[in-house]
Every structure is written in C-alpha cells, then in structure tokens.
Motif scaffolding. Sequence first.
Motif, PDB file in Angstrom:
ATOM      1  N   ILE A 188      74.509  33.242  55.224  1.00 19.55           N
ATOM      2  CA  ILE A 188      74.260  32.851  56.616  1.00 19.55           C
ATOM      3  C   ILE A 188      73.837  34.056  57.440  1.00 19.55           C
ATOM      4  CG2 ILE A 188      76.707  33.069  57.228  1.00 19.55           C
ATOM      5  CD1 ILE A 188      76.230  30.539  59.063  1.00 19.55           C
ATOM      6  N   VAL A 189      72.867  33.844  58.319  1.00 17.16           N
ATOM      7  CA  VAL A 189      72.395  34.856  59.268  1.00 17.16           C
ATOM      8  C   VAL A 189      72.668  34.331  60.668  1.00 17.16           C
ATOM      9  CG1 VAL A 189      70.401  36.135  60.143  1.00 17.16           C
ATOM     10  CG2 VAL A 189      70.576  35.634  57.698  1.00 17.16           C
ATOM     11  N   PHE A 190      73.346  35.142  61.484  1.00 19.47           N
ATOM     12  CA  PHE A 190      73.728  34.700  62.824  1.00 19.47           C
ATOM     13  C   PHE A 190      72.745  35.213  63.880  1.00 19.47           C
ATOM     14  CE2 PHE A 190      77.780  34.710  60.477  1.00 19.47           C
ATOM     15  CZ  PHE A 190      78.188  33.401  60.720  1.00 19.47           C
ATOM     16  N   GLN A 191      72.930  34.690  65.087  1.00 15.09           N
ATOM     17  CA  GLN A 191      72.054  35.036  66.213  1.00 15.09           C
ATOM     18  C   GLN A 191      72.200  36.489  66.631  1.00 15.09           C
ATOM     19  OE1 GLN A 191      72.505  32.413  69.568  1.00 15.09           O
ATOM     20  NE2 GLN A 191      71.653  33.876  71.013  1.00 15.09           N
ATOM     21  N   GLU A 192      73.441  36.991  66.687  1.00 15.49           N
ATOM     22  CA  GLU A 192      73.698  38.337  67.195  1.00 15.49           C
ATOM     23  C   GLU A 192      74.136  39.251  66.056  1.00 15.49           C
ATOM     24  OE1 GLU A 192      73.163  39.623  70.030  1.00 15.49           O
ATOM     25  OE2 GLU A 192      72.787  37.883  71.317  1.00 15.49           O
ATOM     26  N   PRO A 193      73.225  40.033  65.469  1.00  9.98           N
ATOM     27  CA  PRO A 193      73.604  40.890  64.344  1.00  9.98           C
ATOM     28  C   PRO A 193      74.662  41.926  64.696  1.00  9.98           C
ATOM     29  CG  PRO A 193      71.362  41.384  65.092  1.00  9.98           C
ATOM     30  CD  PRO A 193      71.792  40.121  65.768  1.00  9.98           C
ATOM     31  N   MET A 194      74.681  42.396  65.953  1.00 14.38           N
ATOM     32  CA  MET A 194      75.665  43.414  66.328  1.00 14.38           C
ATOM     33  C   MET A 194      77.097  42.894  66.232  1.00 14.38           C
ATOM     34  SD  MET A 194      74.517  46.423  66.805  1.00 14.38           S
ATOM     35  CE  MET A 194      75.778  47.261  67.762  1.00 14.38           C
ATOM     36  N   SER A 195      77.271  41.575  66.408  1.00 16.14           N
ATOM     37  CA  SER A 195      78.614  41.013  66.290  1.00 16.14           C
ATOM     38  C   SER A 195      78.997  40.769  64.832  1.00 16.14           C
ATOM     39  CB  SER A 195      78.714  39.706  67.079  1.00 16.14           C
ATOM     40  OG  SER A 195      77.841  38.731  66.532  1.00 16.14           O
ATOM     41  N   SER A 196      78.022  40.846  63.923  1.00 18.00           N
ATOM     42  CA  SER A 196      78.285  40.627  62.501  1.00 18.00           C
ATOM     43  C   SER A 196      78.434  41.933  61.732  1.00 18.00           C
ATOM     44  CB  SER A 196      77.138  39.821  61.871  1.00 18.00           C
ATOM     45  OG  SER A 196      76.953  38.598  62.543  1.00 18.00           O
ATOM     46  N   LEU A 197      77.989  43.040  62.335  1.00 21.20           N
ATOM     47  CA  LEU A 197      78.033  44.333  61.664  1.00 21.20           C
ATOM     48  C   LEU A 197      79.151  45.195  62.236  1.00 21.20           C
ATOM     49  CD1 LEU A 197      74.194  45.040  61.594  1.00 21.20           C
ATOM     50  CD2 LEU A 197      75.627  44.620  59.590  1.00 21.20           C
ATOM     51  N   ASN A 198      79.776  45.981  61.364  1.00 19.66           N
ATOM     52  CA  ASN A 198      80.816  46.908  61.800  1.00 19.66           C
ATOM     53  C   ASN A 198      80.149  48.153  62.384  1.00 19.66           C
ATOM     54  OD1 ASN A 198      82.896  48.873  61.948  1.00 19.66           O
ATOM     55  ND2 ASN A 198      84.023  47.846  60.320  1.00 19.66           N
ATOM     56  N   PRO A 199      80.392  48.449  63.671  1.00 17.00           N
ATOM     57  CA  PRO A 199      79.678  49.558  64.316  1.00 17.00           C
ATOM     58  C   PRO A 199      80.017  50.944  63.763  1.00 17.00           C
ATOM     59  CG  PRO A 199      81.387  48.718  65.760  1.00 17.00           C
ATOM     60  CD  PRO A 199      81.306  47.765  64.596  1.00 17.00           C
ATOM     61  N   VAL A 200      81.137  51.073  63.051  1.00 15.38           N
ATOM     62  CA  VAL A 200      81.548  52.404  62.570  1.00 15.38           C
ATOM     63  C   VAL A 200      81.221  52.614  61.092  1.00 15.38           C
ATOM     64  CG1 VAL A 200      83.370  52.564  64.295  1.00 15.38           C
ATOM     65  CG2 VAL A 200      83.913  51.661  62.033  1.00 15.38           C
ATOM     66  N   LEU A 201      80.564  51.649  60.473  1.00 19.06           N
ATOM     67  CA  LEU A 201      80.155  51.798  59.076  1.00 19.06           C
ATOM     68  C   LEU A 201      78.637  51.898  58.987  1.00 19.06           C
ATOM     69  CD1 LEU A 201      82.419  49.219  57.190  1.00 19.06           C
ATOM     70  CD2 LEU A 201      82.758  51.691  57.420  1.00 19.06           C
ATOM     71  N   ARG A 202      78.155  52.659  58.020  1.00 23.44           N
ATOM     72  CA  ARG A 202      76.714  52.770  57.811  1.00 23.44           C
ATOM     73  C   ARG A 202      76.161  51.443  57.289  1.00 23.44           C
ATOM     74  NH1 ARG A 202      75.330  58.212  58.282  1.00 23.44           N
ATOM     75  NH2 ARG A 202      77.107  59.630  58.000  1.00 23.44           N
ATOM     76  N   ILE A 203      74.869  51.250  57.508  1.00 23.42           N
ATOM     77  CA  ILE A 203      74.214  49.988  57.185  1.00 23.42           C
ATOM     78  C   ILE A 203      74.293  49.666  55.690  1.00 23.42           C
ATOM     79  CG2 ILE A 203      71.956  48.841  57.059  1.00 23.42           C
ATOM     80  CD1 ILE A 203      73.062  48.821  59.869  1.00 23.42           C
ATOM     81  N   GLY A 204      73.986  50.641  54.842  1.00 21.92           N
ATOM     82  CA  GLY A 204      73.894  50.391  53.407  1.00 21.92           C
ATOM     83  C   GLY A 204      75.110  49.716  52.806  1.00 21.92           C
ATOM     84  N   PRO A 205      76.302  50.307  52.953  1.00 19.66           N
ATOM     85  CA  PRO A 205      77.498  49.687  52.381  1.00 19.66           C
ATOM     86  C   PRO A 205      77.772  48.279  52.918  1.00 19.66           C
ATOM     87  CG  PRO A 205      77.918  51.976  52.932  1.00 19.66           C
ATOM     88  CD  PRO A 205      76.573  51.646  53.500  1.00 19.66           C
ATOM     89  N   GLN A 206      77.389  48.005  54.167  1.00 22.63           N
ATOM     90  CA  GLN A 206      77.610  46.670  54.720  1.00 22.63           C
ATOM     91  C   GLN A 206      76.695  45.641  54.070  1.00 22.63           C
ATOM     92  OE1 GLN A 206      78.750  46.273  58.931  1.00 22.63           O
ATOM     93  NE2 GLN A 206      78.014  48.369  59.231  1.00 22.63           N
TER      94      GLN A 206
END
Length: 264
Positions: free
Chosen positions: A91-109
């Motif tokens: 699933i892909v949501f409307q607001e990616p910032m609310s789905s991603l952890n701001p303190v982790l780098r993109i790759g591991p997420q």
Amino acid sequence: MLDIKNFTLHFHSAPPENMAVKGISMHMDKGEIVGLVGESGSGKTVTALTIAGLINRRMAAFGGEILFNGQNTLTLKSEDMRKIRGKDISIVFQEPMSSLNPVLRIGPQVEESLRIHTNKTKEERKELALKAFKDVELPNPEEVYNKYPHELSGGQLQRVMIAAAMISNPTLLIADEPTTALDVTIQAQIIELLKRLNKEYGMGILFISHNLNVVRKLCTRVAVMHKGLIVEEGPVEDIFHNPKEDYTKKLIAAIPTRSRKNVR
C-alpha cells in the motif's frame, strides 16, 4: 485475484445505524487497474485499509468476504495477514512523510519488507533497493539510499514509497490518494510511472481517489462509492460519457473547467 463480496464494516464507536461500509461487492483481475472514487467519508479508504489488513479488528465488526487469491482475509489471523501484507499486498499512502521514520535513512526503510519476508543478505537487500529506486526513476539511487526523508522533495518521497511497495513484487498495489498532495506536473509523472510499472510487472493496482479526472488517466474500470455503498461501476469511459447516478454526475461536474475540456 481480488473478490469483495457483500463486505460490511461497522466501527464499534459509531451508532449501530452508522455503518462505514454497507455491503459492497467488486472484483479485480490480475494485472488490472481499477479506480475506487468518492468524497471523504464515502468508505473507500477504510475498504482499502481492510483489504491490506490495517484495520484493528478490536475496533470494528466485519461482514461478507474479501477474497485475495481465494483466501478470505477477513478470517485470517493477524500473523497470517502480516505474511501477505508487504509481500503480496502493498500500500502507498497520500502523505509519505507520515509513513517514513524521519530519523532513519531512506534505504533501510525501503528494505523493510525484504527483512520481514525474505532471508536475503544485507548486500542483496541494498542491491534490490537501488534497483527499485531506478525502477521509479529516482536520480542518483546511491545518494537517495543514504538520505533522510526531510532531504527529499514531496514527489521524490512518493517515488520512494512506491519503490518500497514494489520491492517485494506484490500481486496487488493499493494506492490511496498517492497524488493528492502533489502539484499537477508531478501528479502526471506519478500516474505515468504507475502505468509503466503495471505493464512491466503485471501487478494489479487499486487506485483510491476523490478525483475522477486522475482516475480516468490511469484506470480501465472505476467503482464510485457514496455513503458506504458502491453506487455505480463500469469502464472508465462509460462512466465519464454516460453516468447513470446523480452522485457520479456531481463528481464529474466538480472537475475544474480547464480539465473538463479534456474529458469530453
């Protein structure tokens, strides 16, 4: 691939007569792109979240069936649903910032579903993440891999979320208003990206939106939801040129004038 039969949903916190979904049925074939449209509160998002197993079962009562590859997901245990979600259903949501952890780098997420559902090594996961970034047309994949969410634009973050959803090669991708927060140019790019990924990987896409004009550019079929019911369903062009329900006519009439010139 996906068969929804007389699906109902009632949140325990709501009065008995206020059902969020009131007995809907719809079907999706493998590789098909189907739109589910309606205003906020119509029931489309809770339907999508239920398909993905993201509604807390202690909060709501369900009825009917949601059959995914023949399995009724409404009767699966939570741990069995977790084996499907992120692997076979993404699933892909409307607001990616609310789905991603701001303190982790993109790759591991982006690699998270690989860690959960596969035995791949750290090196193999990174290789697949970089490939996913290339697939969604993110420039400089190695740089993106090491960045934090706040270092990317809204359009780039949405591509990251699509990469994360695609990395396990799911059968069904649910896209819940993925273009709403983006400007028109980026919106068009995301639509073309989803079209290409659908052709290349053969995944089905359930595209949730309130915007019929966007749905028309991507989907072959559309179901219109209103107050918990599917009030109209059919090929996109038939719905646009010959809407039968007053509610559908109102949605089409609400398309901005400049866009409407292109849909007649």
